[in-house]
Design a protein around this motif. Structure first.
Motif, PDB file in Angstrom:
ATOM      1  N   LEU A  80      53.018  25.583  -3.349  1.00  0.00           N
ATOM      2  CA  LEU A  80      54.460  25.790  -3.376  1.00  0.00           C
ATOM      3  C   LEU A  80      54.978  25.770  -4.807  1.00  0.00           C
ATOM      4  N   ALA A  81      55.860  26.701  -5.113  1.00  0.00           N
ATOM      5  CA  ALA A  81      56.533  26.695  -6.402  1.00  0.00           C
ATOM      6  C   ALA A  81      57.556  25.571  -6.414  1.00  0.00           C
ATOM      7  N   PRO A  82      57.757  24.923  -7.568  1.00  0.00           N
ATOM      8  CA  PRO A  82      58.772  23.873  -7.641  1.00  0.00           C
ATOM      9  C   PRO A  82      60.172  24.469  -7.776  1.00  0.00           C
ATOM     10  N   LEU A  83      61.150  23.700  -7.384  1.00  0.00           N
ATOM     11  CA  LEU A  83      62.534  24.080  -7.657  1.00  0.00           C
ATOM     12  C   LEU A  83      62.729  24.206  -9.161  1.00  0.00           C
ATOM     13  N   ALA A  84      63.449  25.233  -9.584  1.00  0.00           N
ATOM     14  CA  ALA A  84      63.679  25.413 -11.011  1.00  0.00           C
ATOM     15  C   ALA A  84      64.812  24.528 -11.516  1.00  0.00           C
ATOM     16  N   LEU A  87      59.455  13.221   1.218  1.00  0.00           N
ATOM     17  CA  LEU A  87      60.003  14.550   1.536  1.00  0.00           C
ATOM     18  C   LEU A  87      59.884  15.482   0.329  1.00  0.00           C
ATOM     19  N   PRO A  88      58.653  15.811  -0.060  1.00  0.00           N
ATOM     20  CA  PRO A  88      58.451  16.603  -1.286  1.00  0.00           C
ATOM     21  C   PRO A  88      58.701  18.102  -1.125  1.00  0.00           C
ATOM     22  N   VAL A  89      59.109  18.529   0.064  1.00  0.00           N
ATOM     23  CA  VAL A  89      59.318  19.959   0.306  1.00  0.00           C
ATOM     24  C   VAL A  89      60.803  20.215   0.545  1.00  0.00           C
ATOM     25  N   ALA A  90      61.339  21.204  -0.134  1.00  0.00           N
ATOM     26  CA  ALA A  90      62.717  21.631   0.075  1.00  0.00           C
ATOM     27  C   ALA A  90      62.709  23.014   0.731  1.00  0.00           C
ATOM     28  N   ALA A 109      53.083  19.745 -10.437  1.00  0.00           N
ATOM     29  CA  ALA A 109      52.714  18.350 -10.643  1.00  0.00           C
ATOM     30  C   ALA A 109      53.946  17.472 -10.581  1.00  0.00           C
ATOM     31  N   HIS A 110      53.719  16.145 -10.375  1.00  0.00           N
ATOM     32  CA  HIS A 110      54.773  15.140 -10.377  1.00  0.00           C
ATOM     33  C   HIS A 110      55.841  15.475  -9.330  1.00  0.00           C
ATOM     34  N   LEU A 111      55.432  15.594  -8.097  1.00  0.00           N
ATOM     35  CA  LEU A 111      56.363  15.911  -7.018  1.00  0.00           C
ATOM     36  C   LEU A 111      56.953  14.637  -6.441  1.00  0.00           C
ATOM     37  N   PRO A 130      60.285  18.534  -7.534  1.00  0.00           N
ATOM     38  CA  PRO A 130      59.822  17.690  -8.631  1.00  0.00           C
ATOM     39  C   PRO A 130      60.426  16.290  -8.535  1.00  0.00           C
ATOM     40  N   VAL A 131      59.723  15.318  -9.031  1.00  0.00           N
ATOM     41  CA  VAL A 131      60.205  13.947  -8.932  1.00  0.00           C
ATOM     42  C   VAL A 131      61.534  13.764  -9.653  1.00  0.00           C
ATOM     43  N   ALA A 132      61.767  14.539 -10.705  1.00  0.00           N
ATOM     44  CA  ALA A 132      63.026  14.408 -11.446  1.00  0.00           C
ATOM     45  C   ALA A 132      64.227  14.881 -10.634  1.00  0.00           C
ATOM     46  N   MET A 133      63.974  15.689  -9.599  1.00  0.00           N
ATOM     47  CA  MET A 133      65.068  16.207  -8.771  1.00  0.00           C
ATOM     48  C   MET A 133      65.109  15.548  -7.395  1.00  0.00           C
TER      49      MET A 133
END
Length: 694
Positions: A112-116, A39-42, A33-35, A62-65
């Motif tokens: 897709l898994a989010p970046l940790a 460009l939401p894909v890395a 959530a909150h992507l 994630p939006v925070a990153m």
């Protein structure tokens, strides 16, 4: 450069096998959530050096990153996680990685898994470095993750937080200096200053001037507004060039040094200065060849035949090949230099890819020491050789030279008596526990196994029962002991793997050194050098034994004063041997040409491409059965090797024509992936372009 210097492809069916196997190995992922809105894909290269996972993986941003997760930064991601029936994520280990791109969407059919975590906003993986690393991984049948571990140093947070110094303006073009001794030397420097990319194989003159000549080439490149990169085999050579460059440029501000001796913080700080463009010149050891120099204009590789330039870690790339690939990609000049010349350097000259940079014969004779030979027949008739391991010629040379300066004594083996045999039947003395070679570690001490370290106080010959031993090879410590008795009152110093001396004074002394550990003598150099037990170097069962022996001899002899100043080198080896004659004439280029001609007749590298496959007999046979080798590939072997931890080992060599190296690497990589994915078999070591094929 050959056609193999481009990223290899491979037969379509092999690449299809790789893609299919990797597709099945993709980790399961989940929605986040909150992507990021844009460009939401890395796309990430994950630091898991497994062949079947050698691809990019997509993760949600994630939006925070969103601001910090940019291409080139380090991240942490979860790999191998699962999604429970309730939609919760379970398991999954954290792994480091690099973002290689930001995308609007992913072609992966699933959540897709989010970046940790974004470990740092520093962009350490540039597009040029990523492309070079991918090329090297493909050329050597390795993985991108493994190459990136070699190319990008570990992060040091404190060093990263420090600002790098501002870039210095280009220096003035330097004078030609000692480059004037080479007919094309001033022209080469002028081309560097003008921003052109000349490519040269440099046969350096003996003496202490080569560090200053490398510094002049770097300064000429900087004066032209481009960057320079110098790779040297060891820290002592780096220190000499660093001192020359610091003196020439008026301080250390214009260049950086990258060696392991600096420590992780200082090394990473210097690497960041290069990456950020604060410094345009860098010098160091093996991994420096990947340094992200801005607008690279010159690549220098010194002594490319030194084994230190071949990385012991997978996928075992060689500095010379990386430098040639990078120079071709970035339009940089190349200076492949050394006191000796490798067959690879000779091939670059023969194909016209590079031009020779050498002095006239008259200048060579003026700068080289005089060389005398002592053969085995001479030693057999010489009583002095039996008393102190020194033939009369060598003993007299040392006695005369010690009146005016230090004498260098090169001994092929370290230790006391590292190789022993039965005194009656000459059967090698072996350990009863592991069959390793026995050695004497000191006077009056018990024998010890060189492999397992177990003492063998009650040794006797298994063939004839004798208890008598004789030395097959005498080490540096025993030589120092014997020469100390032969020359009483003369200081004796040793330099070897346990303690390598950087330099010695100009006072009379005996300096006992193993090959490659010779210290530099102050002043005009050594008064003489004695190269002992040449047969031990020449008799090694290896394709490069002659080339390597000549390189080691030239490196030691180059530290001796010129013949006009009384400098003398005595080499104890068969006078008719090709390396001995090349040393007497001081003709490394001629020796390399002859070696290349023989390799061409036999079809050995560098006129062909080769791969070594090593493992248990069953594993090697399994891999060879799966590999779809290029048409016309030759199989040499398999042949047995010494056991490893009690398990049988063998090696097979695969040889292909020039232009097929990429297909060979792809075939072996596909076979490795198939074995891991389909059978889970024991590993097999694959090495492309092995340095040792003896």
């Amino acid at each position: 450069m050959s056609s193999d210097d481009t990223p290899p492809g491979g037969p379509p069916e092999q690449l299809a096998l790789i893609r299919e196997t990797v597709r099945r190995a993709k980790p399961r992922t989940w929605h986040g959530a909150h992507l990021a809105e844009e460009l939401p894909v890395a796309r990430v290269v994950v630091d898991k050096g497994l062949l079947h996972l050698d691809q990019f993986f997509d993760y949600a941003v994630p939006v925070a990153m969103a601001e910090t997760a940019q291409p080139g930064v380090r991240v942490r991601v979860r790999f191998g996680a699962r999604v429970s029936a309730a939609g919760r994520r379970e398991g999954g280990e954290l792994h480091d990685g690099f973002i290689v791109a930001r995308l609007a969407s992913s072609d992966f059919r699933g959540p897709l898994a989010p970046l940790a975590q974004v470990l740092s906003p520093e962009r350490v993986l540039t597009p040029a470095l990523l492309k070079l690393s991918r090329t090297i991984a493909d050329r050597y049948a390795g993985t991108l993750a493994d190459v990136l571990q070699l190319a990008v140093p570990p992060r040091h947070a404190k060093a990263e937080a420090e600002p790098s110094p501002p870039p210095q303006p280009p220096p003035a073009a330097p004078p030609a200096g000692s480059w004037q001794r080479y007919p094309q030397g001033p022209e080469f420097l002028a081309a560097l200053t003008a921003g052109h990319p000349p490519r040269a194989v440099w046969t350096a003159l003996p003496g202490p001037s080569w560090p200053q000549e490398i510094a002049l080439a770097v300064a000429a490149t900087l004066a032209g507004g481009r960057g320079a990169l110098v790779v040297l085999p060891d820290g002592r050579a780096v220190a000499r060039v660093d001192a020359a460059l610091t003196e020439l440029l008026g301080g250390p501000e214009r260049h950086a040094v990258l060696t392991a001796d600096l420590g992780p913080k200082e090394r990473y700080r210097n690497w960041l200065a290069v990456s950020r463009g604060s410094v345009r010149a860098v010098l160091g050891t093996r991994a420096t060849v990947f340094a992200p120099v801005h607008d690279l204009g010159l690549l220098v590789v010194w002594s490319d035949g030194d084994s230190s330039h071949s990385d012991p870690r997978a996928p075992h790339p060689h500095v010379r090949e990386i430098a040639l690939l990078r120079a071709a990609e970035e339009g940089a000049a190349v200076l492949l230099g050394g006191l000796a010349m490798t067959v690879e350097g000779a091939q670059l000259l023969r194909t016209g890819w590079a031009r020779p940079l050498a002095a006239d014969r008259a200048v060579v004779r003026e700068t080289a020491p005089r060389v005398r030979t002592v053969g085995e027949a001479d030693q057999a008739r010489d009583a002095a050789a039996q008393a102190a391991r020194l033939p009369s010629v060598a003993w007299q040379a040392a006695r005369e030279a010690l009146r005016s300066g230090p004498v260098l004594v090169q001994v092929p083996r370290r230790g006391y008596v590292p190789r022993l045999a039965c005194g009656r039947c000459r059967t090698p003395a072996r350990c009863a526990h592991c069959a390793g070679p026995l050695e004497a570690v000191g006077a009056g001490e018990a024998l010890q196994c060189a492999w397992c370290g177990i003492a063998a106080a009650d040794w006797h010959c298994v063939e004839c029962g004798s208890f008598r031993l004789r030395a097959q090879v005498v080490g540096a410590r025993r030589t120092a002991e014997e020469l100390g008795k032969a020359f009483p009152g003369i200081p004796v110093r040793t330099s070897g793997r346990d303690a390598v001396l950087a330099g010695v004074s100009a006072e009379p002394a005996l300096v006992i050194s193993t090959p490659g550990a010779e210290p530099v003598a102050e002043g005009s150099g050594y008064a003489a050098a004695l190269l002992l037990d040449g047969w031990a170097l020449l008799s090694r069962p290896d394709l490069r034994s002659g080339e390597e022996t000549l390189r080691l001899w030239l490196a030691a002899a180059a530290l001796v004063r010129p013949a006009a100043e009384g400098g003398l080198v005595v080499v104890v080896a068969e006078p008719t041997a090709r390396p001995v004659q090349a040393l007497v004439r001081w003709d490394p280029a001629g020796h390399a040409d002859l070696e290349l001609a023989e390799r061409a007749q036999l079809g050995f590298p560098p006129v062909s491409r080769m791969a070594a496959v090593t493992g248990s007999p069953g594993a090697v046979a399994d891999l060879l059965g799966l590999a779809r080798l290029p048409e016309g590939a030759d199989l040499l072997g398999p042949v047995p090797l010494p056991p490893v931890r009690g398990q049988e080992q063998e090696r097979a060599l695969l040889r292909v024509r020039p232009g097929q190296g990429g297909a060979l690497a792809a075939a072996l990589k596909a076979a490795q992936i198939a074995r891991v994915a389909l059978r889970g078999a024991e590993p097999v070591k694959v090495r492309i372009d092995p340095t040792d094929i003896g």
